[in-house]
Design an enzyme around this catalytic site. Structure first.
Site, PDB file in Angstrom:
ATOM      1  N   GLU A  33      48.743 116.749 -46.351  1.00 45.40           N
ATOM      2  CA  GLU A  33      48.211 115.707 -45.935  1.00 45.40           C
ATOM      3  C   GLU A  33      47.281 116.173 -44.655  1.00 45.40           C
ATOM      4  O   GLU A  33      46.711 115.197 -44.132  1.00 45.40           O
ATOM      5  CB  GLU A  33      49.383 114.714 -45.379  1.00 45.40           C
ATOM      6  CG  GLU A  33      50.072 115.173 -44.131  1.00 45.40           C
ATOM      7  CD  GLU A  33      51.023 115.998 -43.973  1.00 45.40           C
ATOM      8  OE1 GLU A  33      52.007 116.193 -43.255  1.00 45.40           O
ATOM      9  OE2 GLU A  33      50.998 116.776 -45.165  1.00 45.40           O
ATOM     10  N   ASN A  58      48.030 122.254 -45.025  1.00 41.05           N
ATOM     11  CA  ASN A  58      49.512 122.461 -44.539  1.00 41.05           C
ATOM     12  C   ASN A  58      50.493 122.390 -45.897  1.00 41.05           C
ATOM     13  O   ASN A  58      49.888 121.959 -46.995  1.00 41.05           O
ATOM     14  CB  ASN A  58      49.958 121.528 -43.450  1.00 41.05           C
ATOM     15  CG  ASN A  58      49.901 120.111 -44.156  1.00 41.05           C
ATOM     16  OD1 ASN A  58      49.125 119.404 -44.746  1.00 41.05           O
ATOM     17  ND2 ASN A  58      51.117 119.431 -43.717  1.00 41.05           N
ATOM     18  N   CYS A  75      52.492 120.261 -47.112  1.00 38.41           N
ATOM     19  CA  CYS A  75      52.454 118.986 -47.747  1.00 38.41           C
ATOM     20  C   CYS A  75      51.059 118.512 -48.120  1.00 38.41           C
ATOM     21  O   CYS A  75      50.963 117.553 -48.766  1.00 38.41           O
ATOM     22  CB  CYS A  75      53.411 117.952 -46.963  1.00 38.41           C
ATOM     23  SG  CYS A  75      54.837 118.648 -46.533  1.00 38.41           S
TER      24      CYS A  75
END
Length: 562
Positions: A460, A456, A458
């Site tokens: 994470e 995704n 970011c």
């Protein structure tokens, strides 16, 4: 499930004892001009102004409440927009409780009511928070009856296990923040390049983010089935970048969240690595050029103030013109050619009585027109690096870029030169990031179901293509007693259990932007429960970050959470 009260055990209602106050909220541009403002925003007195602004400007529903039946006991019943934080807490917690009851999660109605009260309490006290799409979308239909035409979403019926098309935009919300989507090397068909921009638009509209590995797309010059040659990956990334830039995530002022991943052996990898470096250099050129051109054109205008418009008779004008030529000011701004003679454009204006010339004034603010004029500004970029690259780097060997159509080597470059390019680009503009492809897949929890190709925005969330994850964070500081210097483990366990339940319910109530995502997310149940303020907790406890004690505390908190 049995849900016992802990935080609201002795309270009349979940907001009992909280002082709610009215505040003004406003968002301003960097130049001080107002973007938006709201009066009479009701929030807990303990909330910061930043938290107030985020709730008011980003998460309050801005329209549609007047037309809908009211289930919320809070806020102005005649208003068309949410203005009270309790409206938001109520619609989210109430929606989760509604779907929990509908799917049989609670033993009794009392357990559902206990769940609702505990969650409202935690939201109001900032003990935990879900990801943005929950704030944007969850409960709009349940609390206000807001409807809308289907947006092309899908869901799995939890009882029949059948894949179905959504018939409404809001009856089932889009609560997931993190998506990983696949793409095929196909221009217009389902699952292809242009289809991805549509699917991304569905996600951005409701406040979600998405990541895709574009390594299947042919590089520049590779043959097409129709006999032509591909324009290459970068030309398509430019389209996706512009599309994302046109959409405000969740319909508010939040920018679209997008991740672009590319394998290190892709034929266009060098252009990809250098993409943002060159685009940011363009910004510098645009800003410097606009400022320089504006100043030099003004200098020409100023030299004409004495009424002398002939360079041979006006030394100041002649000097200004030479300087303009020296700084490569385009000729059409300096003069226009006329038969036999020529006349200067700026001088023409001056001879008509003008004292200045209009010219665009650009700056380096990331929201400015200069950045809007260049590409690559609406995504995080990452390269997928396998262990074989580092082995070539250690041997000071060459690294091969391979064709997407036949797997043959298209061109080679010294591994060290590639590494230097990546390092320089990251130093220069903070992109691309590195994703260690081999290690990521060695740690894969479901390798039999496919490899991990992307993340995704970011990073994470790393899992299978065409899956989604919904996130929430528990605020560790709210469980620390500053007087007793103790961390409330039982309350933390209680919160972890309830928020795992919230994320689980969210999977069943959700709709997804592609038919492939709905069943995979339903099957794998990717939940993203985490915690916030670990560093602040350690600081308040007087524990050094980089110590064995800090590692033990964080390991303990993580194990309890999971």
């Amino acid at each position: 499930m049995k849900i016992k009260k802990l935080f609201t055990k002795n309270l009349k209602n979940p907001f009992d004892g909280i002082q709610f106050v009215e505040r003004r909220s406003e968002i301003k541009n960097t130049d001080g001009s107002e973007v938006s403002s709201s009066d009479h925003v009701t929030v807990p007195d303990s909330w910061s102004q930043v938290a107030t602004d985020i709730l008011s400007q980003k998460y309050f529903r801005k329209a549609g409440l007047k037309k809908a039946p009211k289930k919320s006991p809070y806020g102005d019943p005649h208003a068309d927009t949410e203005t009270d934080s309790r409206q938001v807490f109520h619609r989210m917690a109430g929606c989760w409780a509604h779907w929990g009851k509908k799917q049989g999660y609670f033993d009794t109605a009392e357990d559902a009511k206990n769940f609702y009260d505990e969650v409202c309490y935690m939201l109001a006290h900032q003990m935990a928070a879900p990801n943005s799409p929950q704030w944007f979308n969850t409960g709009l239909h349940w609390a206000y009856g807001i409807e809308g035409n289907s947006q092309g979403h899908y869901y799995v019926d939890a009882k029949t296990k059948e894949l179905k098309s959504s018939t409404s935009a809001y009856e089932r919300p889009q609560p997931h923040a993190c998506f990983i989507q696949s793409i095929k090397d196909d221009l217009v068909n389902e699952g292809g390049i242009m289809d991805l921009w549509t699917r991304e638009a569905r996600l951005f509209k409701y406040g979600s983010g998405t990541g895709t590995n574009f390594s299947s797309i042919r590089g520049v010059g590779e043959k097409l089935s129709g006999g032509g040659y591909s324009s290459g990956l970068m030309s398509f990334l430019a389209i996706g970048d512009r599309a994302a830039g046109a959409i405000k995530s969740g319909g508010t002022t939040r920018r679209a969240a997008k991740m672009v991943c590319l394998d290190l052996d892709h034929p266009d990898i060098i252009d990809f690595v250098d993409w943002k470096v060159k685009e940011e250099q363009k910004v510098v050129a645009l800003v410097a050029g606009s400022q320089t051109t504006k100043a030099l054109l003004q200098k020409i205008m100023d030299a004409c103030k004495d009424g002398s418009f002939e360079p041979k008779e006006n030394p100041l004008l002649a000097q200004a013109l030479r300087q303009a030529h020296q700084f490569k000011i385009p000729m059409n701004y300096i003069h226009r050619t006329i038969p036999v003679n020529y006349t200067y454009r700026a001088i023409q204006l001056a001879s008509q009585g003008f004292t200045s010339i209009e010219f665009v004034d650009l700056n380096t603010d990331w929201n400015s027109e200069a950045y809007l004029s260049v590409g690559g500004q609406n995504s995080n970029n990452s390269v997928r690096v396998p262990n074989t690259f580092f082995e070539a780097l250690e041997r000071d060997d060459y690294w091969n870029m391979t064709s997407r159509t036949n797997g043959e080597t298209v061109h080679s470059i010294k591994a060290r030169e590639m590494w230097d390019r990546i390092s320089y680009a990251a130093w220069s503009c903070a992109d691309p990031g590195l994703q260690y492809d081999t290690t990521i897949n060695e740690w894969h929890t479901c390798p039999e179901d496919g490899r991990i190709n992307a993340s995704n925005p970011c990073s994470e969330y790393m899992f299978l293509d065409d899956t989604a994850c919904n996130l929430a964070s528990i605020n560790l500081l709210k469980f620390y007693d500053f007087e007793k210097h103790e961390f409330d483990v039982s309350a933390y366990r209680h919160a972890s259990r309830l928020w795992t339940l919230i994320l689980e319910i969210s999977v069943l109530m959700a709709q997804f932007p592609r038919r492939e995502i709905a069943p995979k997310s339903f099957t794998f149940r990717t939940l993203g429960l985490g915690y916030a303020n670990l560093g602040a907790l350690l600081m308040c406890m007087g524990v050094p970050y980089d110590s064995k004690e800090a590692q033990a505390i964080s390991g303990c908190l993580t194990s309890i959470l999971c």
